[in-house]
Motif scaffolding. Structure first.
Motif, PDB file in Angstrom:
ATOM      1  N   ASN A  67       0.865  -1.174   0.000  1.00 13.75           N
ATOM      2  CA  ASN A  67       0.000   0.000   0.000  1.00 13.75           C
ATOM      3  C   ASN A  67       0.906   1.230   0.000  1.00 13.75           C
ATOM      4  O   ASN A  67       2.140   1.103   0.016  1.00 13.75           O
ATOM      5  CB  ASN A  67      -0.972   0.004   1.197  1.00 13.75           C
ATOM      6  N   VAL A  68       0.320   2.390  -0.027  1.00 12.51           N
ATOM      7  CA  VAL A  68       1.056   3.649   0.080  1.00 12.51           C
ATOM      8  C   VAL A  68       0.383   4.442   1.186  1.00 12.51           C
ATOM      9  O   VAL A  68      -0.840   4.603   1.176  1.00 12.51           O
ATOM     10  CB  VAL A  68       1.023   4.458  -1.229  1.00 12.51           C
ATOM     11  N   VAL A  69       1.177   4.919   2.125  1.00  9.49           N
ATOM     12  CA  VAL A  69       0.639   5.696   3.230  1.00  9.49           C
ATOM     13  C   VAL A  69       1.373   7.032   3.274  1.00  9.49           C
ATOM     14  O   VAL A  69       2.611   7.061   3.296  1.00  9.49           O
ATOM     15  CB  VAL A  69       0.798   4.964   4.582  1.00  9.49           C
ATOM     16  N   ALA A  70       0.615   8.131   3.261  1.00  9.15           N
ATOM     17  CA  ALA A  70       1.197   9.466   3.413  1.00  9.15           C
ATOM     18  C   ALA A  70       1.408   9.704   4.906  1.00  9.15           C
ATOM     19  O   ALA A  70       0.460   9.602   5.691  1.00  9.15           O
ATOM     20  CB  ALA A  70       0.269  10.511   2.816  1.00  9.15           C
ATOM     21  N   VAL A  71       2.648   9.965   5.287  1.00 12.18           N
ATOM     22  CA  VAL A  71       2.991  10.126   6.696  1.00 12.18           C
ATOM     23  C   VAL A  71       3.751  11.435   6.900  1.00 12.18           C
ATOM     24  O   VAL A  71       4.153  12.094   5.940  1.00 12.18           O
ATOM     25  CB  VAL A  71       3.844   8.932   7.205  1.00 12.18           C
ATOM     26  N   ASP A  72       3.991  11.769   8.158  1.00  8.39           N
ATOM     27  CA  ASP A  72       4.817  12.927   8.470  1.00  8.39           C
ATOM     28  C   ASP A  72       6.268  12.466   8.623  1.00  8.39           C
ATOM     29  O   ASP A  72       6.580  11.278   8.441  1.00  8.39           O
ATOM     30  CB  ASP A  72       4.314  13.640   9.723  1.00  8.39           C
ATOM     31  N   SER A  73       7.170  13.380   8.964  1.00 11.68           N
ATOM     32  CA  SER A  73       8.592  13.025   9.043  1.00 11.68           C
ATOM     33  C   SER A  73       8.864  11.958  10.094  1.00 11.68           C
ATOM     34  O   SER A  73       9.690  11.071   9.890  1.00 11.68           O
ATOM     35  CB  SER A  73       9.451  14.261   9.303  1.00 11.68           C
ATOM     36  N   GLY A  74       8.149  11.997  11.215  1.00 17.67           N
ATOM     37  CA  GLY A  74       8.316  10.980  12.249  1.00 17.67           C
ATOM     38  C   GLY A  74       7.875   9.611  11.780  1.00 17.67           C
ATOM     39  O   GLY A  74       8.518   8.601  12.056  1.00 17.67           O
ATOM     40  N   GLY A  75       6.762   9.566  11.042  1.00 17.43           N
ATOM     41  CA  GLY A  75       6.275   8.304  10.486  1.00 17.43           C
ATOM     42  C   GLY A  75       7.231   7.749   9.454  1.00 17.43           C
ATOM     43  O   GLY A  75       7.421   6.535   9.351  1.00 17.43           O
ATOM     44  N   THR A  77      10.594   8.360   9.332  1.00 19.09           N
ATOM     45  CA  THR A  77      11.804   7.904  10.028  1.00 19.09           C
ATOM     46  C   THR A  77      11.558   6.616  10.805  1.00 19.09           C
ATOM     47  O   THR A  77      12.366   5.691  10.764  1.00 19.09           O
ATOM     48  CB  THR A  77      12.314   9.003  10.986  1.00 19.09           C
ATOM     49  N   GLY A  78      10.425   6.553  11.505  1.00 17.82           N
ATOM     50  CA  GLY A  78      10.119   5.393  12.342  1.00 17.82           C
ATOM     51  C   GLY A  78       9.346   4.295  11.648  1.00 17.82           C
ATOM     52  O   GLY A  78       9.029   3.279  12.268  1.00 17.82           O
ATOM     53  N   CYS A  79       9.031   4.508  10.364  1.00 18.17           N
ATOM     54  CA  CYS A  79       8.254   3.521   9.609  1.00 18.17           C
ATOM     55  C   CYS A  79       6.942   3.173  10.313  1.00 18.17           C
ATOM     56  O   CYS A  79       6.574   2.007  10.468  1.00 18.17           O
ATOM     57  CB  CYS A  79       9.081   2.265   9.336  1.00 18.17           C
ATOM     58  N   THR A  80       6.228   4.224  10.727  1.00 17.04           N
ATOM     59  CA  THR A  80       4.947   4.029  11.390  1.00 17.04           C
ATOM     60  C   THR A  80       3.920   4.972  10.787  1.00 17.04           C
ATOM     61  O   THR A  80       4.229   6.090  10.404  1.00 17.04           O
ATOM     62  CB  THR A  80       5.035   4.317  12.903  1.00 17.04           C
ATOM     63  N   ALA A  81       2.692   4.504  10.733  1.00 19.93           N
ATOM     64  CA  ALA A  81       1.596   5.329  10.238  1.00 19.93           C
ATOM     65  C   ALA A  81       0.661   5.650  11.393  1.00 19.93           C
ATOM     66  O   ALA A  81       0.261   4.748  12.134  1.00 19.93           O
ATOM     67  CB  ALA A  81       0.839   4.591   9.137  1.00 19.93           C
ATOM     68  N   SER A  82       0.335   6.920  11.549  1.00 20.23           N
ATOM     69  CA  SER A  82      -0.602   7.297  12.607  1.00 20.23           C
ATOM     70  C   SER A  82      -2.004   6.826  12.226  1.00 20.23           C
ATOM     71  O   SER A  82      -2.278   6.514  11.061  1.00 20.23           O
ATOM     72  CB  SER A  82      -0.581   8.813  12.813  1.00 20.23           C
ATOM     73  N   SER A  83      -2.898   6.814  13.196  1.00 26.17           N
ATOM     74  CA  SER A  83      -4.256   6.336  12.935  1.00 26.17           C
ATOM     75  C   SER A  83      -4.994   7.218  11.932  1.00 26.17           C
ATOM     76  O   SER A  83      -5.898   6.750  11.254  1.00 26.17           O
ATOM     77  CB  SER A  83      -5.044   6.244  14.240  1.00 26.17           C
ATOM     78  N   GLY A  84      -4.601   8.462  11.783  1.00 25.63           N
ATOM     79  CA  GLY A  84      -5.274   9.352  10.839  1.00 25.63           C
ATOM     80  C   GLY A  84      -4.584   9.478   9.492  1.00 25.63           C
ATOM     81  O   GLY A  84      -4.989  10.278   8.657  1.00 25.63           O
ATOM     82  N   CYS A 106       5.264   2.192   2.792  1.00 26.35           N
ATOM     83  CA  CYS A 106       4.376   1.034   2.730  1.00 26.35           C
ATOM     84  C   CYS A 106       4.243   0.547   4.163  1.00 26.35           C
ATOM     85  O   CYS A 106       5.247   0.347   4.850  1.00 26.35           O
ATOM     86  CB  CYS A 106       4.960  -0.074   1.852  1.00 26.35           C
ATOM     87  N   SER A 107       3.004   0.367   4.622  1.00 23.91           N
ATOM     88  CA  SER A 107       2.812  -0.015   6.027  1.00 23.91           C
ATOM     89  C   SER A 107       2.713  -1.521   6.248  1.00 23.91           C
ATOM     90  O   SER A 107       2.484  -1.960   7.373  1.00 23.91           O
ATOM     91  CB  SER A 107       1.566   0.686   6.601  1.00 23.91           C
ATOM     92  N   PHE A 108       2.908  -2.337   5.202  1.00 19.95           N
ATOM     93  CA  PHE A 108       2.953  -3.782   5.406  1.00 19.95           C
ATOM     94  C   PHE A 108       4.204  -4.100   6.237  1.00 19.95           C
ATOM     95  O   PHE A 108       5.253  -3.483   6.047  1.00 19.95           O
ATOM     96  CB  PHE A 108       3.001  -4.521   4.072  1.00 19.95           C
ATOM     97  N   ALA A 109       4.074  -5.066   7.116  1.00 18.04           N
ATOM     98  CA  ALA A 109       5.153  -5.402   8.053  1.00 18.04           C
ATOM     99  C   ALA A 109       6.492  -5.600   7.353  1.00 18.04           C
ATOM    100  O   ALA A 109       6.610  -6.405   6.425  1.00 18.04           O
ATOM    101  CB  ALA A 109       4.788  -6.659   8.844  1.00 18.04           C
ATOM    102  N   GLY A 110       7.497  -4.835   7.784  1.00 18.62           N
ATOM    103  CA  GLY A 110       8.861  -4.966   7.287  1.00 18.62           C
ATOM    104  C   GLY A 110       9.156  -4.251   5.983  1.00 18.62           C
ATOM    105  O   GLY A 110      10.310  -4.100   5.607  1.00 18.62           O
ATOM    106  N   LYS A 117       9.984   3.245   0.975  1.00 20.09           N
ATOM    107  CA  LYS A 117       9.559   4.556   1.429  1.00 20.09           C
ATOM    108  C   LYS A 117      10.293   5.606   0.610  1.00 20.09           C
ATOM    109  O   LYS A 117      11.398   5.350   0.100  1.00 20.09           O
ATOM    110  CB  LYS A 117       9.850   4.743   2.920  1.00 20.09           C
ATOM    111  N   ILE A 118       9.649   6.763   0.439  1.00 15.86           N
ATOM    112  CA  ILE A 118      10.302   7.868  -0.242  1.00 15.86           C
ATOM    113  C   ILE A 118       9.937   9.186   0.450  1.00 15.86           C
ATOM    114  O   ILE A 118       8.860   9.312   1.039  1.00 15.86           O
ATOM    115  CB  ILE A 118       9.957   7.965  -1.754  1.00 15.86           C
ATOM    116  N   ALA A 119      10.853  10.132   0.348  1.00 14.75           N
ATOM    117  CA  ALA A 119      10.635  11.498   0.816  1.00 14.75           C
ATOM    118  C   ALA A 119      10.863  12.417  -0.382  1.00 14.75           C
ATOM    119  O   ALA A 119      11.905  12.345  -1.021  1.00 14.75           O
ATOM    120  CB  ALA A 119      11.598  11.823   1.937  1.00 14.75           C
ATOM    121  N   VAL A 120       9.869  13.231  -0.694  1.00 16.72           N
ATOM    122  CA  VAL A 120       9.921  14.100  -1.869  1.00 16.72           C
ATOM    123  C   VAL A 120       9.728  15.549  -1.423  1.00 16.72           C
ATOM    124  O   VAL A 120       8.726  15.858  -0.757  1.00 16.72           O
ATOM    125  CB  VAL A 120       8.823  13.701  -2.885  1.00 16.72           C
ATOM    126  N   ASN A 121      10.660  16.402  -1.799  1.00 18.36           N
ATOM    127  CA  ASN A 121      10.549  17.823  -1.500  1.00 18.36           C
ATOM    128  C   ASN A 121      10.012  18.566  -2.714  1.00 18.36           C
ATOM    129  O   ASN A 121      10.659  18.573  -3.772  1.00 18.36           O
ATOM    130  CB  ASN A 121      11.905  18.396  -1.075  1.00 18.36           C
TER     131      ASN A 121
END
Length: 123
Positions: A67-75, A77-84, A106-110, A117-121
């Motif tokens: 899947n693809v999950v839009a996250v913040d910088s903490g998500g 770095t930590g490979c975590t997606a917040s509930s929102g 991608c929030s699938f395990a591992g 993951k990618i970071a785009v400016n």
């Protein structure tokens, strides 16, 4: 009724305002589209590319495996997606970049931990 000079000036002003509105709304007409084969080790994919707000990223992948999950910088770095967090899962997701940093995992395990993951400016 005869029209005076004021009417001609207001017509020109209206035409200029219309033209300005068209120029403002055509800003996204020049947006670029980038297609990403969403897989492991894509973390370096953005390197050497220039992105602008309004550009579109198209993520292609097997939705049964990723899947693809839009996250913040903490998500990111930590490979975590917040509930929102916004989760995309069609396998052909089209995401418009906003100005500044845009983070995707991608929030699938591992998967994120293995470079999915990618970071785009976008400027």
């Amino acid at each position: 009724m005869a029209k005076g000079r004021g009417s001609a000036r207001s017509g020109v002003a209206a035409a200029l305002v219309t033209l300005l509105c068209l120029l403002v709304h055509s800003e996204n007409a020049s947006a670029a589209t980038y297609t990403i084969g969403w897989m492991f080790n894509v973390v370096s994919w953005p390197e050497g590319k220039s992105f602008s707000a309004g550009d579109v990223l198209v993520f292609n992948y097997d939705p049964t495996s990723h899947n693809v999950v839009a996250v913040d910088s903490g998500g990111y770095t930590g490979c975590t997606a917040s509930s929102g967090a916004q989760v995309y899962q069609t396998g052909n997701d089209q995401i418009t970049l906003t100005k500044g940093m845009n983070y995707f995992i991608c929030s699938f395990a591992g998967h994120c931990e293995n470079g999915m993951k990618i970071a785009v400016n976008a400027v």
